[in-house]
Motif scaffolding. Structure first.
Motif, short mmCIF file in Angstrom:
data_model
loop_
_atom_site.label_atom_id
_atom_site.label_comp_id
_atom_site.label_asym_id
_atom_site.label_seq_id
_atom_site.Cartn_x
_atom_site.Cartn_y
_atom_site.Cartn_z
N TRP A 77 -6.71 -1.30 -2.96
CA TRP A 77 -5.83 -0.22 -2.50
C TRP A 77 -5.69 0.85 -3.57
O TRP A 77 -5.73 2.05 -3.29
N TYR A 84 0.85 -1.20 0.00
CA TYR A 84 0.00 0.00 0.00
C TYR A 84 0.88 1.25 0.00
O TYR A 84 0.63 2.22 -0.72
N CYS A 113 -4.76 -5.62 -3.88
CA CYS A 113 -3.98 -4.57 -4.56
C CYS A 113 -4.93 -3.65 -5.33
O CYS A 113 -4.80 -2.42 -5.28
#
Ligand code: SF4
Length: 350
Positions: A188, A144, A185
């Motif tokens: 994020w 992140y 992912c």
């Protein structure tokens, strides 16, 4: 109950709220009905995202990768692959030449190269943004904090394909990783304000038409802004070397179904399709595509970025290549966009 194709396409012209069964029906159409599907998708494309085609110049700046994806010629286990890593100066020079040629988006793509510090990519992003272009990054799964660093440096978009919506197939083709990690992912990236590029290969061994229908649903659930979908092409130095090449028909059906189901999508006519069929880009543009991603990587390393073999290559200068793509676009009655080509997702705000 299965509807007639005419009734289903009439519905799709008016609403993108297609059910799983309806997606399955579209993806199961016989070849002779594909032109009708493509015509409906082309009409929806015209009425929603318009006539313009957006170009994204891709700079493949390193083909080193620490991962082991079973379909990819850049996997770490491919020990005889010729590897390269462009210097920051080479990358900036390439970006400057591409921006001067007319590209309004540049894509910085690499394998997961452990020797390029995250800060270097942040600095490259800052420098390239000075050229008045949008920047897409495509550098794999990161933390992140790294995604945040790159977003704060000015990156607009991130390309990280879901690859497949099937968790078991995902584990097979990306050993040691899970679909859940990949979707984390993507979440994020969305949270950080990136425009999200996803996608999947068509025809990867183990895939079914049911999985492909689910792929479309997952992309919609993730609020995908762009979806890259090209045929699987087996690489001889990978565990999937004996797989069958993905079908052009199924690729066109996926593109057209994606356009009907997610009308806002930025939908590339992929290089993989153009590598398999001499008119691959034109066919994709007729099936709902509105993006082309020409490779602007310096010629001395371009042929080494081999995720799959037989990738369409050119020895044209950057300007000649740009003009050739422009001719293709115009021969299809379309025009090249001159803006950044940001997301057209209804929820997207700059
Ligand atoms: S698909 Fe990407 S992450 Fe996987 S091996 Fe290839 S370059 Fe590396």
């Amino acid at each position: 109950m299965t509807q007639t194709l005419t009734a289903l396409l009439d519905k799709a012209r008016h609403t993108s709220e297609l059910t799983y069964e309806e997606l399955l029906q579209l993806l199961s159409l016989p070849d002779e009905q594909i032109p009708e599907l493509m015509a409906a998708a082309d009409e929806v494309r015209q009425n929603t995202v318009g006539n313009q085609v957006h170009l994204r110049g891709i700079i493949e700046f390193s083909n080193y990768c620490r991962q082991h994806c079973c379909y990819c010629g850049l996997r770490a286990d491919h020990s005889t692959a010729s590897r390269y890593r462009l210097t920051p100066e080479q990358i900036i020079d390439t970006a400057a030449a591409a921006a001067k040629t007319g590209y309004r988006t540049l894509v910085l793509q690499s394998g997961e190269d452990p020797l390029i510090p995250a800060e270097t990519i942040a600095e490259l992003t800052r420098e390239i943004k000075k050229l008045d272009v949008a920047v897409t990054l495509s550098c794999g799964e990161r933390s992140y904090d790294v995604y945040r660093l790159w977003r704060e440096a000015g990156a607009d978009r991130y390309l990280i394909k879901q690859e497949t919506a099937d968790p078991a197939l995902y584990k097979c083709i990306r050993p040691g990783h899970t679909l859940q990690e990949r979707l984390q992912c993507q979440k994020w990236l969305k949270e950080l304000g990136y425009q999200l590029g996803s996608g999947c290969m068509i025809g990867i061994p183990g895939q079914t038409v049911e999985i492909l229908a689910r792929d479309l649903q997952l992309m919609k659930e993730m609020n995908t802004d762009m979806s890259g979908m090209g045929p699987f092409i087996p690489h001889p130095q990978t565990p999937l070397k004996s797989g069958t090449t993905g079908s052009i028909s199924m690729t066109l059906k996926m593109l057209a179904a994606a356009r009907l189901y997610m009308p806002w999508l930025l939908l590339p006519a992929t290089t993989a399709l153009a590598s398999l069929h001499p008119k691959g880009r034109e066919l994709a543009l007729r099936a709902g595509a509105n993006v082309i991603m020409p490779n602007v990587t310096p010629e001395h390393v371009r042929s080494m970025y081999q995720i799959y073999p037989g990738k369409l290559n050119t020895r044209d200068s950057m300007t000649d290549y740009y003009n050739r793509i422009k001719d293709i676009v115009e021969s299809e009655g379309r025009t090249l966009a001159t803006d950044f080509g940001h997301s057209m997702h209804p929820a997207f705000q700059l």
